[in-house]
Scaffold this active site. Structure first.
Site, PDB file in Angstrom:
ATOM      1  N   HIS A 178       0.685  -0.983  -0.140  1.00  0.00           N
ATOM      2  CA  HIS A 178      -0.036   0.026  -0.135  1.00  0.00           C
ATOM      3  C   HIS A 178       0.850   1.288  -0.088  1.00  0.00           C
ATOM      4  CE1 HIS A 178      -2.851   3.040   1.516  1.00  0.00           C
ATOM      5  NE2 HIS A 178      -3.949   2.225   1.310  1.00  0.00           N
ATOM      6  N   CYS A 207      -3.867   2.450  -4.622  1.00  0.00           N
ATOM      7  CA  CYS A 207      -4.836   2.920  -3.754  1.00  0.00           C
ATOM      8  C   CYS A 207      -4.905   4.431  -4.526  1.00  0.00           C
ATOM      9  CB  CYS A 207      -4.256   3.199  -2.389  1.00  0.00           C
ATOM     10  SG  CYS A 207      -5.379   4.194  -1.483  1.00  0.00           S
ATOM     11  N   HIS A 210      -7.871  -0.041  -4.331  1.00  0.00           N
ATOM     12  CA  HIS A 210      -8.703   0.830  -3.459  1.00  0.00           C
ATOM     13  C   HIS A 210      -9.267   2.056  -4.606  1.00  0.00           C
ATOM     14  CE1 HIS A 210      -6.581   0.022   0.694  1.00  0.00           C
ATOM     15  NE2 HIS A 210      -6.980  -1.255   0.157  1.00  0.00           N
ATOM     16  N   ASP A 255     -13.023   2.466  -1.142  1.00  0.00           N
ATOM     17  CA  ASP A 255     -12.073   2.725   0.196  1.00  0.00           C
ATOM     18  C   ASP A 255     -12.526   4.041   0.802  1.00  0.00           C
ATOM     19  OD1 ASP A 255     -10.172   2.844   1.821  1.00  0.00           O
ATOM     20  OD2 ASP A 255      -8.554   3.858   0.730  1.00  0.00           O
ATOM     21  N   HIS A 256     -13.105   4.013   1.878  1.00  0.00           N
ATOM     22  CA  HIS A 256     -13.424   5.099   2.846  1.00  0.00           C
ATOM     23  C   HIS A 256     -14.982   5.549   1.947  1.00  0.00           C
ATOM     24  CE1 HIS A 256      -9.306   6.252   3.626  1.00  0.00           C
ATOM     25  NE2 HIS A 256      -9.604   4.927   4.104  1.00  0.00           N
ATOM     26  N   TYR A 288     -15.043   4.197   7.741  1.00  0.00           N
ATOM     27  CA  TYR A 288     -15.558   2.824   7.511  1.00  0.00           C
ATOM     28  C   TYR A 288     -17.020   2.738   7.663  1.00  0.00           C
ATOM     29  CZ  TYR A 288     -11.018   1.682   5.990  1.00  0.00           C
ATOM     30  OH  TYR A 288      -9.733   1.549   5.193  1.00  0.00           O
TER      31      TYR A 288
HETATM   32  C1  DNO Z   1      -6.903   3.269   5.438  1.00  0.00           C
HETATM   33  C2  DNO Z   1      -5.890   2.085   4.686  1.00  0.00           C
HETATM   34  C3  DNO Z   1      -4.629   1.825   5.494  1.00  0.00           C
HETATM   35  C4  DNO Z   1      -4.142   0.664   4.849  1.00  0.00           C
HETATM   36  C5  DNO Z   1      -3.096   0.202   5.472  1.00  0.00           C
HETATM   37  C6  DNO Z   1      -2.467  -0.935   4.566  1.00  0.00           C
HETATM   38  O1  DNO Z   1      -7.831   3.360   5.353  1.00  0.00           O
HETATM   39  O2  DNO Z   1      -5.914   2.378   3.555  1.00  0.00           O
HETATM   40  O3  DNO Z   1      -4.973   1.773   6.874  1.00  0.00           O
HETATM   41  O4  DNO Z   1      -5.077  -0.299   5.396  1.00  0.00           O
HETATM   42  O5  DNO Z   1      -2.112   1.329   5.436  1.00  0.00           O
HETATM   43  O6  DNO Z   1      -1.351  -1.510   4.999  1.00  0.00           O
END
Ligand code: DNO
Length: 395
Positions: free
Chosen positions: A239, A277, A304, A353-354, A370
């Site tokens: 990531h 991401c 993501h 993601d989010h 989340y």
């Molecule tokens: C946040 C996430 C991070 C991610 C870690 C991956 O929402 O994208 O917490 O899970 O950094 O290791």
């Protein structure tokens, strides 16, 4: 595309029953209760799977297929004496996961802090709330709350003056809240939570480590892990550092395509992959996300999908915009990911993601970023794009 959803385990306020209703099929999860550095026992992995799959006979199935994340102990990032045992434990976890059929593993190599924001409830014009990173608030923390020794070297006079104004305008409670938001950590973080004093000590450990030192430690770690990943058919997915630039004087080494070039040149193993991401990489105007989705086709093991909108005046400040309407061309990113799947004959795990904190979730206790409804909105929008592109490609 495999639609996945992050679930923090039985304590997650968003239940598996709710996740099932979103239409997601794959669960992204981790064993969050096991201390950082310890191996995850196979029985505990199996037990977690059983919980996820409990109603699969009678209802739409959910399967735990992606791990986010196996934490990397700070001693590995520092190559501190005795760190080998933590690498061995990381490999043992990888092998136990693979034996249980979980073969996509996200991780990160961010020193001391994981993802960082300065505001968890930034109100949007429509009344919903987003996560935000504000460079002036961050600098206010660094310069005037943390009072980091060499912080002044990292900011211009003008930036320091702005930060000071922000700091002066904050109440004690607001300063405490900003501190908690930055160093006590956000959900899913893979680093420890710190008090201000512990945080200073954690930073001090990196005093003599620059970008190339940290890179060497990442490469040494991966050189040990990758052969096991290859033989167990595990795909790793690093990531990026979020936000993708140096902070607190710490080197950050997974921020741009140039960083990825170095990584893959050094370790070409097919198991060595990335989490695209989109929101993290997209927090920098110089990262071209559709291009990255194209260029790293073979390396993207997990994506993501979210967008950010940067402040026009201060490009390091951003808020997490809706999934399709941001500074990032999400439609083209998705198109390239779909093309990659076709060309390489594989499926990519994606997750929203989010999401914005909105509607009934505003009154509910959920993990920042989340909550249920905002993520479901994001997933539904992304699903619409996937469907439209896929259908049109067929006609
Ligand atoms: C946040 C996430 C991070 C991610 C870690 C991956 O929402 O994208 O917490 O899970 O950094 O290791």
């Amino acid at each position: 595309m495999r639609e996945s959803w992050r679930w923090f385990g039985p304590n997650d306020p968003v239940s598996l029953a709710e996740i099932r209703q979103t239409g997601a099929t794959d669960i992204v999860s981790a064993l969050h209760d096991i201390p950082i550095g310890e191996a995850w026992p196979r029985e505990e992995i199996a037990a977690h799977k059983v919980v996820v799959e409990e109603h699969n006979e009678t209802m739409a199935p959910l399967n735990w297929t992606v791990v986010e994340s196996i934490p990397v102990h700070e001693d590995i990032k520092l190559a501190a004496p005795g760190h080998q045992k933590y690498i061995d434990n990381w490999i043992a976890t990888l092998e136990n996961l693979a034996t249980e059929g979980i073969k996509t593993i996200c991780y990160n190599f961010m020193p001391v802090i994981d993802w960082t924001r300065t505001d968890l409830k930034y109100q949007l014009p429509n009344g919903a709330y987003a996560l935000r990173f504000d460079q002036d608030r961050f600098a206010a923390f660094d310069l005037f709350i943390l009072q980091r020794d060499t912080a002044q070297d990292d900011y211009s006079q003008d930036e320091m003056a702005r930060a000071e104004r922000v700091f002066e305008a904050m109440s004690e409670e607001q300063r405490a809240e900003l501190t908690r938001t930055i160093i006590a950590g956000l959900p899913g973080r893979m680093t420890d939570a710190y008090s201000l004093e512990d945080f200073r000590e954690a930073l001090a450990r990196y005093k003599n480590i620059d970008h190339s030192g940290l890179r060497q430690n990442l490469f040494a770690f991966l050189a040990k892990v990758l052969p096991y990943a290859e033989s167990a058919s595990v795909k790793l997915a690093i990531h990026p550092d979020d936000p993708p630039w140096d902070m607190f004087g710490l080197p950050r080494i997974i921020c741009t395509p140039a960083d990825l070039e170095i990584l893959f040149h050094e370790l070409p193993s097919p198991a060595n992959g990335i989490t695209l991401c989109v929101g993290t990489y997209g927090s920098r105007p110089d990262n071209d996300l559709p291009q990255m989705a194209r260029d790293y086709a073979e390396r993207i093991n997990f994506a993501h999908l979210r967008g950010v909108t940067r402040d026009p005046q201060e490009q390091r400040s951003f808020y997490e915009a809706s999934h399709l309407d941001s500074d990032i061309d999400m439609v083209r990113v998705i198109r390239h990911l779909l093309d990659n799947e076709q060309e390489l004959n594989r499926e990519i795990f994606i997750r929203p993601d989010h999401g914005h904190l909105m509607m009934g979730d505003i009154e509910r206790t959920t993990n920042p970023g989340y909550s249920a409804i905002g993520r479901m909105k994001g997933l539904a929008e992304i699903r619409g794009v996937i469907k439209a592109i896929s259908e049109l490609a067929r006609t």
